[in-house]
Design an enzyme around this catalytic site. Structure first.
Site, PDB file in Angstrom:
ATOM      1  N   THR A  43      15.704   5.488  45.501  1.00 52.28           N
ATOM      2  CA  THR A  43      15.741   5.515  46.973  1.00 52.28           C
ATOM      3  C   THR A  43      14.361   5.718  47.601  1.00 52.28           C
ATOM      4  N   GLN A  99      41.430  25.647  54.901  1.00 56.16           N
ATOM      5  CA  GLN A  99      42.522  25.938  55.830  1.00 56.16           C
ATOM      6  C   GLN A  99      43.468  27.004  55.268  1.00 56.16           C
ATOM      7  N   ALA A 140      14.694   2.071  51.970  1.00 57.84           N
ATOM      8  CA  ALA A 140      15.606   1.444  51.016  1.00 57.84           C
ATOM      9  C   ALA A 140      16.594   2.464  50.480  1.00 57.84           C
ATOM     10  N   ILE A 199      15.136  12.459  45.552  1.00 61.23           N
ATOM     11  CA  ILE A 199      15.313  12.246  44.124  1.00 61.23           C
ATOM     12  C   ILE A 199      15.727  13.551  43.455  1.00 61.23           C
ATOM     13  N   GLN A 241      31.443   3.312  52.119  1.00 57.76           N
ATOM     14  CA  GLN A 241      31.583   2.008  52.779  1.00 57.76           C
ATOM     15  C   GLN A 241      31.253   0.890  51.776  1.00 57.76           C
ATOM     16  N   THR A 285      27.465   4.468  48.881  1.00 55.65           N
ATOM     17  CA  THR A 285      28.297   5.134  49.891  1.00 55.65           C
ATOM     18  C   THR A 285      29.722   4.566  49.816  1.00 55.65           C
ATOM     19  N   GLU A 337      25.485   7.530  44.850  1.00 60.69           N
ATOM     20  CA  GLU A 337      26.069   6.577  43.887  1.00 60.69           C
ATOM     21  C   GLU A 337      26.800   5.443  44.623  1.00 60.69           C
TER      22      GLU A 337
HETATM   23  C1  FAD Z   1      33.676  32.366  62.602  1.00 66.67           C
HETATM   24  C2  FAD Z   1      34.841  33.220  62.996  1.00 66.67           C
HETATM   25  C3  FAD Z   1      34.852  33.882  64.199  1.00 66.67           C
HETATM   26  C4  FAD Z   1      35.907  34.706  64.563  1.00 66.67           C
HETATM   27  N1  FAD Z   1      35.871  35.400  65.703  1.00 66.67           N
HETATM   28  C5  FAD Z   1      36.844  36.316  66.012  1.00 66.67           C
HETATM   29  C6  FAD Z   1      36.736  37.149  67.116  1.00 66.67           C
HETATM   30  O1  FAD Z   1      35.787  37.115  67.877  1.00 66.67           O
HETATM   31  N2  FAD Z   1      37.729  38.038  67.350  1.00 66.67           N
HETATM   32  C7  FAD Z   1      38.810  38.162  66.535  1.00 66.67           C
HETATM   33  O2  FAD Z   1      39.656  38.973  66.782  1.00 66.67           O
HETATM   34  N3  FAD Z   1      38.948  37.358  65.460  1.00 66.67           N
HETATM   35  C8  FAD Z   1      37.965  36.424  65.165  1.00 66.67           C
HETATM   36  N4  FAD Z   1      38.090  35.640  64.047  1.00 66.67           N
HETATM   37  C9  FAD Z   1      39.303  35.724  63.224  1.00 66.67           C
HETATM   38  C10 FAD Z   1      40.217  34.483  63.399  1.00 66.67           C
HETATM   39  O3  FAD Z   1      40.900  34.539  64.640  1.00 66.67           O
HETATM   40  C11 FAD Z   1      41.202  34.481  62.226  1.00 66.67           C
HETATM   41  O4  FAD Z   1      40.467  34.099  61.096  1.00 66.67           O
HETATM   42  C12 FAD Z   1      42.394  33.559  62.465  1.00 66.67           C
HETATM   43  O5  FAD Z   1      43.258  34.141  63.389  1.00 66.67           O
HETATM   44  C13 FAD Z   1      43.183  33.286  61.188  1.00 66.67           C
HETATM   45  O6  FAD Z   1      43.589  34.498  60.589  1.00 66.67           O
HETATM   46  P1  FAD Z   1      43.234  34.759  59.062  1.00 66.67           P
HETATM   47  O7  FAD Z   1      41.856  34.370  58.808  1.00 66.67           O
HETATM   48  O8  FAD Z   1      43.628  36.136  58.747  1.00 66.67           O
HETATM   49  O9  FAD Z   1      44.145  33.734  58.275  1.00 66.67           O
HETATM   50  P2  FAD Z   1      45.640  33.989  57.818  1.00 66.67           P
HETATM   51  O10 FAD Z   1      46.461  34.442  58.974  1.00 66.67           O
HETATM   52  O11 FAD Z   1      45.649  34.785  56.588  1.00 66.67           O
HETATM   53  O12 FAD Z   1      46.103  32.515  57.491  1.00 66.67           O
HETATM   54  C14 FAD Z   1      45.871  31.895  56.255  1.00 66.67           C
HETATM   55  C15 FAD Z   1      46.591  30.585  56.242  1.00 66.67           C
HETATM   56  O13 FAD Z   1      47.999  30.784  56.308  1.00 66.67           O
HETATM   57  C16 FAD Z   1      48.546  30.063  57.388  1.00 66.67           C
HETATM   58  N5  FAD Z   1      49.681  30.790  57.935  1.00 66.67           N
HETATM   59  C17 FAD Z   1      49.744  32.102  58.291  1.00 66.67           C
HETATM   60  N6  FAD Z   1      50.977  32.370  58.753  1.00 66.67           N
HETATM   61  C18 FAD Z   1      51.696  31.240  58.698  1.00 66.67           C
HETATM   62  C19 FAD Z   1      53.044  30.896  59.051  1.00 66.67           C
HETATM   63  N7  FAD Z   1      53.892  31.785  59.516  1.00 66.67           N
HETATM   64  N8  FAD Z   1      53.437  29.624  58.856  1.00 66.67           N
HETATM   65  C20 FAD Z   1      52.569  28.687  58.359  1.00 66.67           C
HETATM   66  N9  FAD Z   1      51.293  28.974  58.032  1.00 66.67           N
HETATM   67  C21 FAD Z   1      50.875  30.232  58.201  1.00 66.67           C
HETATM   68  C22 FAD Z   1      47.403  29.918  58.367  1.00 66.67           C
HETATM   69  O14 FAD Z   1      47.621  28.846  59.254  1.00 66.67           O
HETATM   70  C23 FAD Z   1      46.242  29.707  57.437  1.00 66.67           C
HETATM   71  O15 FAD Z   1      46.213  28.366  57.038  1.00 66.67           O
HETATM   72  C24 FAD Z   1      37.034  34.813  63.693  1.00 66.67           C
HETATM   73  C25 FAD Z   1      37.027  34.111  62.503  1.00 66.67           C
HETATM   74  C26 FAD Z   1      35.958  33.341  62.143  1.00 66.67           C
HETATM   75  C27 FAD Z   1      35.992  32.628  60.815  1.00 66.67           C
HETATM   76  C1  FAD Z   2      21.623  15.191  47.484  1.00 72.52           C
HETATM   77  C2  FAD Z   2      21.138  13.815  47.256  1.00 72.52           C
HETATM   78  C3  FAD Z   2      20.718  13.429  45.993  1.00 72.52           C
HETATM   79  C4  FAD Z   2      20.248  12.155  45.780  1.00 72.52           C
HETATM   80  N1  FAD Z   2      19.767  11.822  44.534  1.00 72.52           N
HETATM   81  C5  FAD Z   2      19.158  10.628  44.381  1.00 72.52           C
HETATM   82  C6  FAD Z   2      18.493  10.306  43.166  1.00 72.52           C
HETATM   83  O1  FAD Z   2      18.481  11.127  42.224  1.00 72.52           O
HETATM   84  N2  FAD Z   2      17.880   9.114  43.044  1.00 72.52           N
HETATM   85  C7  FAD Z   2      17.878   8.205  44.067  1.00 72.52           C
HETATM   86  O2  FAD Z   2      17.296   7.162  43.897  1.00 72.52           O
HETATM   87  N3  FAD Z   2      18.505   8.471  45.238  1.00 72.52           N
HETATM   88  C8  FAD Z   2      19.121   9.647  45.431  1.00 72.52           C
HETATM   89  N4  FAD Z   2      19.725   9.947  46.616  1.00 72.52           N
HETATM   90  C9  FAD Z   2      19.730   8.964  47.670  1.00 72.52           C
HETATM   91  C10 FAD Z   2      21.114   8.306  47.869  1.00 72.52           C
HETATM   92  O3  FAD Z   2      21.395   7.458  46.810  1.00 72.52           O
HETATM   93  C11 FAD Z   2      21.098   7.582  49.220  1.00 72.52           C
HETATM   94  O4  FAD Z   2      21.144   8.585  50.202  1.00 72.52           O
HETATM   95  C12 FAD Z   2      22.232   6.623  49.364  1.00 72.52           C
HETATM   96  O5  FAD Z   2      22.015   5.515  48.564  1.00 72.52           O
HETATM   97  C13 FAD Z   2      22.412   6.162  50.800  1.00 72.52           C
HETATM   98  O6  FAD Z   2      21.231   5.646  51.325  1.00 72.52           O
HETATM   99  P1  FAD Z   2      20.667   6.168  52.731  1.00 72.52           P
HETATM  100  O7  FAD Z   2      20.743   7.650  52.702  1.00 72.52           O
HETATM  101  O8  FAD Z   2      19.356   5.566  52.966  1.00 72.52           O
HETATM  102  O9  FAD Z   2      21.699   5.686  53.777  1.00 72.52           O
HETATM  103  P2  FAD Z   2      21.711   4.255  54.534  1.00 72.52           P
HETATM  104  O10 FAD Z   2      21.633   3.180  53.544  1.00 72.52           O
HETATM  105  O11 FAD Z   2      20.703   4.295  55.629  1.00 72.52           O
HETATM  106  O12 FAD Z   2      23.154   4.266  55.140  1.00 72.52           O
HETATM  107  C14 FAD Z   2      23.505   4.896  56.382  1.00 72.52           C
HETATM  108  C15 FAD Z   2      24.940   4.553  56.696  1.00 72.52           C
HETATM  109  O13 FAD Z   2      25.083   3.147  56.869  1.00 72.52           O
HETATM  110  C16 FAD Z   2      26.081   2.637  56.027  1.00 72.52           C
HETATM  111  N5  FAD Z   2      25.751   1.281  55.602  1.00 72.52           N
HETATM  112  C17 FAD Z   2      24.582   0.817  55.102  1.00 72.52           C
HETATM  113  N6  FAD Z   2      24.691  -0.470  54.804  1.00 72.52           N
HETATM  114  C18 FAD Z   2      25.954  -0.841  55.117  1.00 72.52           C
HETATM  115  C19 FAD Z   2      26.679  -2.072  55.073  1.00 72.52           C
HETATM  116  N7  FAD Z   2      26.127  -3.176  54.587  1.00 72.52           N
HETATM  117  N8  FAD Z   2      27.969  -2.070  55.485  1.00 72.52           N
HETATM  118  C20 FAD Z   2      28.551  -0.940  55.959  1.00 72.52           C
HETATM  119  N9  FAD Z   2      27.909   0.222  56.045  1.00 72.52           N
HETATM  120  C21 FAD Z   2      26.622   0.274  55.619  1.00 72.52           C
HETATM  121  C22 FAD Z   2      26.128   3.589  54.872  1.00 72.52           C
HETATM  122  O14 FAD Z   2      27.362   3.528  54.182  1.00 72.52           O
HETATM  123  C23 FAD Z   2      25.899   4.917  55.567  1.00 72.52           C
HETATM  124  O15 FAD Z   2      27.111   5.382  56.096  1.00 72.52           O
HETATM  125  C24 FAD Z   2      20.218  11.224  46.859  1.00 72.52           C
HETATM  126  C25 FAD Z   2      20.661  11.609  48.115  1.00 72.52           C
HETATM  127  C26 FAD Z   2      21.090  12.888  48.337  1.00 72.52           C
HETATM  128  C27 FAD Z   2      21.499  13.277  49.708  1.00 72.52           C
END
Ligand code: FAD
Ligand code: FAD
Lengths: 253, 380
Positions: B122, B332, B126, B153, B363, B361, B359
């Site tokens: 890359t 989730q 290219a 790379i 697309q 994309t 490897e």
């Molecule tokens: C970045 C961040 C900022 C936050 N900020 C605040 C904040 O400012 N104040 C605050 O009070 N909290 C905050 N929270 C907490 C947030 O509101 C809780 O994480 C959220 O309510 C989910 O509760 P939990 O993480 O305990 O998940 P859980 O309740 O343990 O849920 C786990 C999974 O089980 C699913 N689940 C639970 N019960 C059921 C059911 N009866 N049926 C089906 N599925 C269910 C859930 O959908 C989820 O997929 C924050 C969290 C984050 C990550």
């Molecule tokens: C963590 C990491 C490790 C990597 N390791 C290596 C490595 O070891 N050696 C190496 O050589 N490279 C490496 N790469 C590079 C990687 O192979 C390229 O990022 C990849 O080939 C995509 O090229 P680009 O990033 O230039 O995206 P672009 O080619 O600019 O593509 C941008 C977007 O356009 C889309 N697109 C482009 N052409 C078309 C088309 N004809 N039709 C539809 N959609 C299209 C693509 O799918 C993509 O969504 C690495 C990249 C990362 C992020």
């Protein structure tokens, strides 16, 4: 020095075993099986003795169902030079009793003439801890069980044994039976090249009828039950509450 | 069920190593963005590099399906580590297929990780369109002089040897590119800074700059002008590798989610008792299994010498998309915890994204699948 290492195919130690509904034993259908961990340790020790130039050949042997072939392949990949399978049954639910295994091994010792039988102290399925001792008795050999260290010198094995009170060191003349405890060593991971090489190592298959040993069970399993469910713990809010609960609820202080 | 006894054994040994050594190390490696040489040394000892290298050349000589099994397991532990395995596999496959006897002499060093390699295709202009490369190698006496630069790379910051695609003929299009084996400690090679990435953060990725780097006559891999074709010839296997890697990431997410759902309580019950959570788990499990079977099918086609292009693209595309979607589901299931650093599923979600990009994309994979369909018919 030639070493014979018996290996058993058992339920993998990671599997949560279930008891069959009729209580006749553990449900083995579709359950992952592996080499008994204590046998792995014994085999590792044998392979290390060979690597140190103290042993010339390591022969792994397993008795049981045909699937024990897989266990023997693992043994070969770990470093055994060849393997012998004694097929005793086609039903995976048939378990061999320690005495039957000891008799089979005694027969194999007659033909293989090893200087040392290095084996696990017990199998993790039935926890019998008897086969090694019985084998030594049948052969009239010395035995050193629960080994946590083995040194071979001048036709004798100096073995450190893990006993209740601590460690005991004994010396047994070879040939002898040594059984491995958990801390003898840490078995290696099988390497990919060695898996490939193991395919070419000899695995000889015998039938129990070829050996001429009576393996009729002498024990009868009356009932198998699941261990009692552990009830959930409780969280306590303070030391005082803990002491109160230990006194009045658990009754331990 | 689809694996033979030997493949099962390889799976077993890799799995126990992954559970004991790799998976517990992943969180810290991600946080520290560190190259885990100590783990690579152990992997080399187990023969986990150069899985397809034949026994007579110092490898274990396994087929593509076995390689896929190993890649999934390694990635279940940590995708960066699987990607290192994939990189070594690619380079060693190139050397085995196209290297001269003297070029192959470095194979044991590569397989033991004493010599770290990089695959350098890359460039800024290219990416997907490899034909746009501007790096050139010009004849100079009986050797070449290399000029240009590469970006993103894998291993560039640490590698000893680069396999570099360069233009050797400006007017010959895809037939004007060649691959060179380049000593990256040589004069004129400059390494850019290490990139800080969204995921797979233990992988050291960066740029390389070549200024009048002198290459000896032995630096050319295979025939002059065949670089692009050699690269294409290992793509199928590379795609199987990345597809397996994607499956491994998702599998780790499923395992974590099932465990968590069985212990986390809300509304007085384990959340695993709520149908809303159960359906998430069920969808994860079925899509992971579907992706795995696509991988096995593609790998088996390669091993049987069948046309595998369509299958490999389907496996890579499906597995990459699946891994992103299903690790999001794992997050989730964890609720808020899934969004917090230090929880495995948070990392898995980040690690998954790149499988849709490198490897080829996704697309491009769809383009290939469509092209194959329209050229060879709807039946595979
Ligand atoms: C970045 C961040 C900022 C936050 N900020 C605040 C904040 O400012 N104040 C605050 O009070 N909290 C905050 N929270 C907490 C947030 O509101 C809780 O994480 C959220 O309510 C989910 O509760 P939990 O993480 O305990 O998940 P859980 O309740 O343990 O849920 C786990 C999974 O089980 C699913 N689940 C639970 N019960 C059921 C059911 N009866 N049926 C089906 N599925 C269910 C859930 O959908 C989820 O997929 C924050 C969290 C984050 C990550
Ligand atoms: C963590 C990491 C490790 C990597 N390791 C290596 C490595 O070891 N050696 C190496 O050589 N490279 C490496 N790469 C590079 C990687 O192979 C390229 O990022 C990849 O080939 C995509 O090229 P680009 O990033 O230039 O995206 P672009 O080619 O600019 O593509 C941008 C977007 O356009 C889309 N697109 C482009 N052409 C078309 C088309 N004809 N039709 C539809 N959609 C299209 C693509 O799918 C993509 O969504 C690495 C990249 C990362 C992020």
């Amino acid at each position: 020095m030639k070493i014979l290492v018996p290996v058993k195919r058992v339920v993998d130690y990671n599997v949560k075993v279930r008891v069959k509904a009729d209580g006749s034993g553990v449900d083995l259908s579709g359950v992952k099986m592996s080499m008994n961990p204590f046998d792995e340790i014994a085999l590792e020790e044998a392979v290390r003795l060979k690597e140190k130039g103290l042993a010339t050949e390591v022969v792994a042997v397993s008795a049981g169902v045909g699937q024990a072939r897989d266990t023997l392949r693992t043994a070969l990949a770990m470093g055994a030079d060849r393997a012998i399978l004694v097929e005793t049954s086609t039903d995976v639910n048939d378990d061999l009793e320690p005495l039957a295994v000891a008799k089979i091994l005694a027969k194999l010792v007659e033909t293989e003439k090893p200087d040392l039988v290095l084996m696990g102290k017990q199998a993790i399925d039935n926890d019998m801890n008897a086969t090694g001792q019985m084998l030594a008795a049948l052969l009239g050999w010395g035995q050193a069980t629960f080994a946590s260290q083995v040194d071979i010198k001048d036709g004798a094995a100096t073995v450190t044994r893990e006993v209740d009170g601590g460690l005991q060191t004994i010396r047994v003349n070879l040939p002898a039976v040594v059984t491995a405890d958990l801390r003898l060593n840490e078995p290696r991971y099988v390497s990919l090249p060695n898996i490939m090489k193991a395919k070419k190592k000899p695995l000889e298959e015998k039938k129990i009828s070829d050996i001429g040993v009576d393996i009729t069970p002498r024990l009868q399993v009356v009932r198998t039950v699941e261990p009692a469910q552990r009830s959930a713990g409780v969280k306590v809010g303070s030391v005082d509450e803990l002491i109160e609960k230990l006194k009045n609820q658990a009754g331990v202080i | 069920m689809f694996l033979n006894e030997v493949q099962e054994q390889v799976l077993e040994t890799t799995r126990s190593f992954v559970d004991a050594v790799i998976r517990p190390a992943a969180e810290a490696l991600d946080r520290e963005e560190r190259f885990p040489s100590e783990i690579y040394d152990q992997m080399a000892e187990l023969g986990l590099f150069g899985i397809g290298v034949p026994e007579e050349l110092g490898g274990p000589g396994f087929d593509t399906l076995t390689y896929a099994v190993v890649m999934e397991e390694l990635s279940r532990g940590y995708a960066s580590i699987a990607d290192q395995c994939g990189l070594v596999e690619l380079i060693s496959t190139l050397l085995v297929r196209h290297g001269t006897e003297s070029q192959r002499k470095i194979l044991p060093e590569i397989l033991s990780m004493r010599r770290k390699v990089a695959y350098c295709i890359t460039e800024p202009e290219a990416g997907t369109d490899v034909s746009g490369i501007r790096t050139t190698a010009e004849r100079d006496g009986n050797g070449w002089v290399l000029n240009g630069g590469k970006i993103w790379i894998h291993n560039a910051p640490v590698a000893d040897t680069g396999f570099v695609l360069a233009r050797t003929n400006k007017d010959a299009g895809n037939r004007g590119m060649s691959i060179f084996i380049v000593d990256l400690h040589a004069q004129g090679v400059d390494r850019g800074p290490k990139e800080h990435k969204m995921g797979q953060r233990a992988s050291q990725v960066g740029g390389l700059d070549f200024q009048d780097v002198r290459l000896g006559p032995d630096a050319l891999l295979g025939e002059e002008g065949r670089g692009f074709h050699m690269m294409m010839s290992v793509l199928d296997k590379g795609r199987v590798g990345i597809a397996s890697l994607a499956v491994g990431i998702a599998q780790a997410g499923l395992e974590a989610a099932v465990d968590y759902a069985g212990t986390r309580k809300q509304f007085g019950k384990h959340i695993s008792e709520f149908q809303g959570v159960q359906w998430l788990l069920a969808d994860m499990a079925k899509d992971i299994e579907a992706a795995r079977l696509l991988v096995y099918s593609a790998a088996s086609k390669i091993d049987r010498g069948l046309d595998a292009t369509r299958s490999c693209s389907m496996a890579k595309c499906f597995a990459g998309d699946m891994a992103v979607a299903r690790t999001a589901d794992a997050v989730q299931v964890f609720g808020g915890s899934g969004y917090i650093r230090g929880f495995e599923v948070e990392r898995l979600y980040r690690d998954a994204k790149i499988t849709q990009i490198y490897e080829g994309t996704n697309q491009i994979q769809r383009m290939i699948i469509a092209r194959e369909l329209l050229r060879k018919g709807a039946r595979s």
